[in-house]
Design a protein around this motif. Structure first.
Motif, short mmCIF file in Angstrom:
data_model
loop_
_atom_site.label_atom_id
_atom_site.label_comp_id
_atom_site.label_asym_id
_atom_site.label_seq_id
_atom_site.Cartn_x
_atom_site.Cartn_y
_atom_site.Cartn_z
N LYS A 19 34.62 33.59 81.87
CA LYS A 19 33.21 34.29 82.79
C LYS A 19 32.33 33.66 83.38
O LYS A 19 31.40 32.80 84.10
N GLY A 20 31.25 33.12 81.97
CA GLY A 20 30.34 32.72 82.05
C GLY A 20 30.20 31.22 82.33
O GLY A 20 29.47 30.42 83.11
N LYS A 21 31.02 30.48 81.74
CA LYS A 21 31.30 29.24 81.60
C LYS A 21 31.85 28.83 83.16
O LYS A 21 31.47 28.01 83.54
N GLU A 22 32.81 29.92 83.69
CA GLU A 22 33.13 29.58 85.21
C GLU A 22 31.86 29.19 85.70
O GLU A 22 31.98 28.61 86.80
N LYS A 23 30.79 30.27 85.68
CA LYS A 23 29.50 30.42 86.63
C LYS A 23 28.59 29.42 86.46
O LYS A 23 28.59 28.80 86.91
N PHE A 24 27.99 29.05 84.82
CA PHE A 24 26.91 28.23 84.18
C PHE A 24 28.08 26.51 84.61
O PHE A 24 26.91 26.04 84.24
#
Length: 112
Positions: A76-81
């Motif tokens: 999820k962090g990768k998708e956001k950042f």
């Protein structure tokens, strides 16, 4: 690393399941004629006997859940950042205006 490795809890739970409560013949002359599974666990396998095999199983399931949550957070962090990082890396860099571009000089001479 020993306490966070899943192998510790898997092996200790397995050994406790297999050896607790059993008695084996001892093939040494003199002394006792049998050895208990608990003695094998403590002396041979050096298993921590302060808790049951079910605690080992619970720790393993807890690790599975924790590692899955960490993996979900990473995804999820990768998708956001990822879009933010791409935007930052693709923005034009500020160049000095005093420097003359050598390729533009050749273009100007070719036009004349």
């Amino acid at each position: 690393m020993y306490y966070i490795a899943f192998h510790k809890y898997a092996n200790q739970g397995f050994y406790k399941n297999e050896f607790e409560g059993l008695t084996f013949p001892k093939e040494q002359i003199g002394g006792q004629s049998t050895i208990t599974g608990d003695e094998i666990l403590r002396k041979v396998w050096q298993v921590e006997m302060g808790y049951s095999k079910w605690i080992d199983v619970a720790i393993l399931f807890g690790m599975v859940i924790l590692y899955r949550l960490i993996f979900l957070g990473v995804i999820k962090g990768k998708e956001k950042f990822k879009p933010m990082i791409k935007a930052f890396l693709s923005r034009p860099t500020k160049q000095c205006t005093n420097v003359e571009d050598p390729s533009s000089k050749h273009l100007h001479e070719a036009k004349m």
